[in-house]
Design a protein around this motif. Structure first.
Motif, PDB file in Angstrom:
ATOM      1  N   CYS A 180      40.609  46.685  33.772  1.00  0.00           N
ATOM      2  CA  CYS A 180      40.802  45.711  32.699  1.00  0.00           C
ATOM      3  C   CYS A 180      40.483  44.305  33.187  1.00  0.00           C
ATOM      4  O   CYS A 180      40.789  43.951  34.324  1.00  0.00           O
ATOM      5  CB  CYS A 180      42.247  45.722  32.218  1.00  0.00           C
ATOM      6  N   TYR A 224      43.544  47.260  37.647  1.00  0.00           N
ATOM      7  CA  TYR A 224      43.592  48.635  37.147  1.00  0.00           C
ATOM      8  C   TYR A 224      44.871  48.823  36.344  1.00  0.00           C
ATOM      9  O   TYR A 224      45.945  48.434  36.773  1.00  0.00           O
ATOM     10  CB  TYR A 224      43.537  49.647  38.289  1.00  0.00           C
ATOM     11  N   THR A 284      43.503  54.209  36.355  1.00  0.00           N
ATOM     12  CA  THR A 284      42.595  54.965  35.504  1.00  0.00           C
ATOM     13  C   THR A 284      41.706  54.086  34.628  1.00  0.00           C
ATOM     14  O   THR A 284      40.718  54.565  34.103  1.00  0.00           O
ATOM     15  CB  THR A 284      43.378  55.923  34.584  1.00  0.00           C
ATOM     16  N   ARG A 285      42.034  52.825  34.483  1.00  0.00           N
ATOM     17  CA  ARG A 285      41.259  51.968  33.589  1.00  0.00           C
ATOM     18  C   ARG A 285      41.164  50.560  34.162  1.00  0.00           C
ATOM     19  O   ARG A 285      42.170  49.951  34.474  1.00  0.00           O
ATOM     20  CB  ARG A 285      41.945  51.934  32.224  1.00  0.00           C
TER      21      ARG A 285
END
Length: 81
Positions: free
Chosen positions: A30, A22, A27-28
């Protein structure tokens, strides 16, 4: 000035067959790219620069002697990119 490190967890995605982490405080999601360099935290303040590679299994190359450290897909590793 002291460097501020944000450690994140790197986990294996068995369905997609790659490692992921993350980014930006969760939040994302990868994908860890083949050949990507980062530091791995091995406990007691020990952090080692490494590079992730794939042969028959996923592993990291560590140090000037290019030592291989094989990753266990059932483990979670603390890294900083």
């Amino acid at each position: 000035m002291r460097e501020i490190k944000t450690w994140t967890e790197m986990e294996y995605n068995g369905y997609l067959k790659y490692w992921e982490y993350y980014w930006a405080e969760g939040t994302r999601l990868c994908k860890v790219l083949l050949g990507e360099s980062f530091k791995i935290h091995l406990g007691n303040g020990l952090e080692i620069p490494c590079q992730i590679e794939f042969g028959k299994d996923w592993y990291m190359i560590i140090g000037p002697n290019k030592t291989k450290f094989y990753l266990n897909p059932r483990e979670t590793y603390q890294i900083v990119i």
